[in-house]
Design a protein around this motif. Structure first.
Motif, short mmCIF file in Angstrom:
data_model
loop_
_atom_site.label_atom_id
_atom_site.label_comp_id
_atom_site.label_asym_id
_atom_site.label_seq_id
_atom_site.Cartn_x
_atom_site.Cartn_y
_atom_site.Cartn_z
N TRP A 62 6.83 -6.84 28.61
CA TRP A 62 8.01 -7.32 29.36
C TRP A 62 7.69 -8.61 30.10
O TRP A 62 8.54 -9.50 30.22
N GLN A 63 6.47 -8.73 30.60
CA GLN A 63 6.09 -9.96 31.30
C GLN A 63 5.93 -11.12 30.31
O GLN A 63 6.29 -12.27 30.61
N GLN A 64 5.42 -10.81 29.12
CA GLN A 64 5.33 -11.84 28.09
C GLN A 64 6.72 -12.35 27.72
O GLN A 64 6.92 -13.56 27.54
N TYR A 65 7.69 -11.42 27.63
CA TYR A 65 9.06 -11.83 27.27
C TYR A 65 9.68 -12.70 28.34
O TYR A 65 10.30 -13.73 28.03
N LEU A 66 9.53 -12.31 29.60
CA LEU A 66 10.10 -13.11 30.69
C LEU A 66 9.47 -14.50 30.72
O LEU A 66 10.17 -15.51 30.94
N THR A 67 8.17 -14.57 30.53
CA THR A 67 7.49 -15.87 30.49
C THR A 67 8.00 -16.71 29.33
O THR A 67 8.26 -17.91 29.47
N TYR A 68 8.16 -16.06 28.17
CA TYR A 68 8.64 -16.77 26.99
C TYR A 68 10.04 -17.32 27.20
O TYR A 68 10.32 -18.49 26.90
N MET A 69 10.96 -16.48 27.72
CA MET A 69 12.34 -16.93 27.93
C MET A 69 12.40 -18.03 28.97
O MET A 69 13.20 -18.97 28.86
N GLY A 70 11.57 -17.94 30.00
CA GLY A 70 11.53 -19.01 30.97
C GLY A 70 11.10 -20.32 30.36
O GLY A 70 11.65 -21.39 30.68
N ASN A 71 10.14 -20.27 29.45
CA ASN A 71 9.70 -21.49 28.77
C ASN A 71 10.75 -22.01 27.79
O ASN A 71 10.90 -23.22 27.61
N VAL A 72 11.49 -21.07 27.15
CA VAL A 72 12.51 -21.48 26.18
C VAL A 72 13.58 -22.34 26.85
O VAL A 72 14.02 -23.36 26.30
N PHE A 77 8.82 -23.66 23.18
CA PHE A 77 8.82 -22.45 22.36
C PHE A 77 7.41 -21.93 22.10
O PHE A 77 7.22 -21.08 21.24
N GLY A 78 6.46 -22.43 22.83
CA GLY A 78 5.11 -21.93 22.70
C GLY A 78 4.27 -22.73 21.72
O GLY A 78 4.70 -23.74 21.15
N THR A 79 3.05 -22.25 21.50
CA THR A 79 2.09 -22.90 20.63
C THR A 79 1.63 -21.92 19.56
O THR A 79 1.32 -20.76 19.86
N ALA A 80 1.61 -22.38 18.32
CA ALA A 80 1.12 -21.53 17.23
C ALA A 80 -0.38 -21.32 17.39
O ALA A 80 -1.07 -22.04 18.11
#
Length: 307
Positions: A62-72, A77-80
């Motif tokens: 859940w924390q990974q998702y919140l961090t991801y959406m905040g970055n989106v 969109f992150g790094t491969a």
């Protein structure tokens, strides 16, 4: 109209969050992405722990998702796992798939609607039966079979096209792949248009237009076809996102480095950032396409009003 658009945009927010959350959870249970980074040998505990910290995989989902959406929402969109930004992959993949989708949609609209109108006006005649049988065959044959056959015949045996699309992926090179991608949808558009035309040609407004002495082409185009296109437009609108996301098979056959290719690579390598990033954009494409389809209803049928 303005209030309706605002209301639809607000409704898209929970749908977007729910869809991205579902995809994020599904991708994160595919397996251990760190294991794929170490090749055939198993990562030692220290290296695995370092990689998890580096990519934020040591935190709860859940924390990974919140961090991801905040970055989106900031465009990140992150790094491969190979160190390349996902946005860089998108910048090269989406233009190719958009061109491929445009070619496919053109085939659907031009060929599908034309055949649908022709068979709907001549329902029960030999041409109607022939087209129905052909569309049934197209629907029954898997896309990868159609693609491989056309690649073998047109590219290898006859030499009419290149068996593999170049990295530039120009429109001329995407004609056959676009036809393969659109084949099943084209058959559905043909059958849907045929049914709608056949039903509406018995309507009162069509008989009234004919009784007024209007030319046949005007009755068909302005009255019959316009009112028959609503279910067809609905299908094509929702099919845009499906074509972009479902191009994995076609892009693999013709070596097209588009969205489907990147999704395939991300799934095989368990690259969660790549898969989730691309699917997030595809969710937005679906939502925007559906909104545009709803707004197009009022253009096709003036009786439809949005409060």
């Amino acid at each position: 109209m303005g209030r309706y658009v605002v209301r639809r945009l607000l409704q898209m927010i929970p749908v977007f969050i729910g869809a991205t959350l579902l995809i994020f959870l599904m991708v994160n249970v595919m397996g251990d992405p760190i294991a794929g980074l170490c090749g055939e040998r198993q990562c030692d505990p220290a290296t695995a722990a370092q990689l998890k910290r580096e990519f934020g995989l040591d935190k709860p989902v859940w924390q990974q998702y919140l961090t991801y959406m905040g970055n989106v929402f900031t465009g990140d969109f992150g790094t491969a796992f190979n160190g390349q930004k996902v946005t860089e992959l998108m910048s090269t993949a989406f233009p190719v798939t958009i061109r491929l989708t445009v070619v496919a949609i053109v085939f659907e609209v031009v060929i599908g609607i034309t055949l649908g109108v022709l068979t709907g006006l001549k329902r029960g005649r030999p041409i109607d039966t022939t087209v129905l049988l052909l569309t049934l065959v197209v629907i029954s044959v898997p896309t990868f079979v159609t693609g491989l056959l056309l690649q073998l015949l047109l590219g290898v045996e006859w030499g009419w096209i290149k068996p593999s699309v170049s990295p530039e992926a120009t429109f001329s090179e995407l004609i056959v792949p676009g036809l393969v991608l659109a084949s099943v949808s084209l058959a559905y558009v043909t059958r849907l248009t045929r049914t709608s035309i056949a039903e509406n040609r018995r309507s009162d407004y069509v008989r009234t237009a004919v009784a007024k002495g209007l030319p046949r082409h005007r009755v068909i185009i302005r009255h019959l076809l316009r009112n028959s296109l609503i279910p067809v437009v609905t299908f094509i609108g929702t099919d845009i996102g499906a074509l972009m996301g479902g191009a994995i098979v076609t892009e693999r056959i013709f070596n097209i480095h588009g969205v489907g290719y990147q999704l395939y690579q991300g799934i095989v390598r368990q690259n969660t950032q790549t898969v989730v990033g691309f699917v997030t954009v595809l969710v937005l494409v679906f939502l925007i396409a559906n909104l545009l389809v709803d707004l197009l209803y009022a253009v096709l049928d003036p009786r439809i009003r949005y409060a």
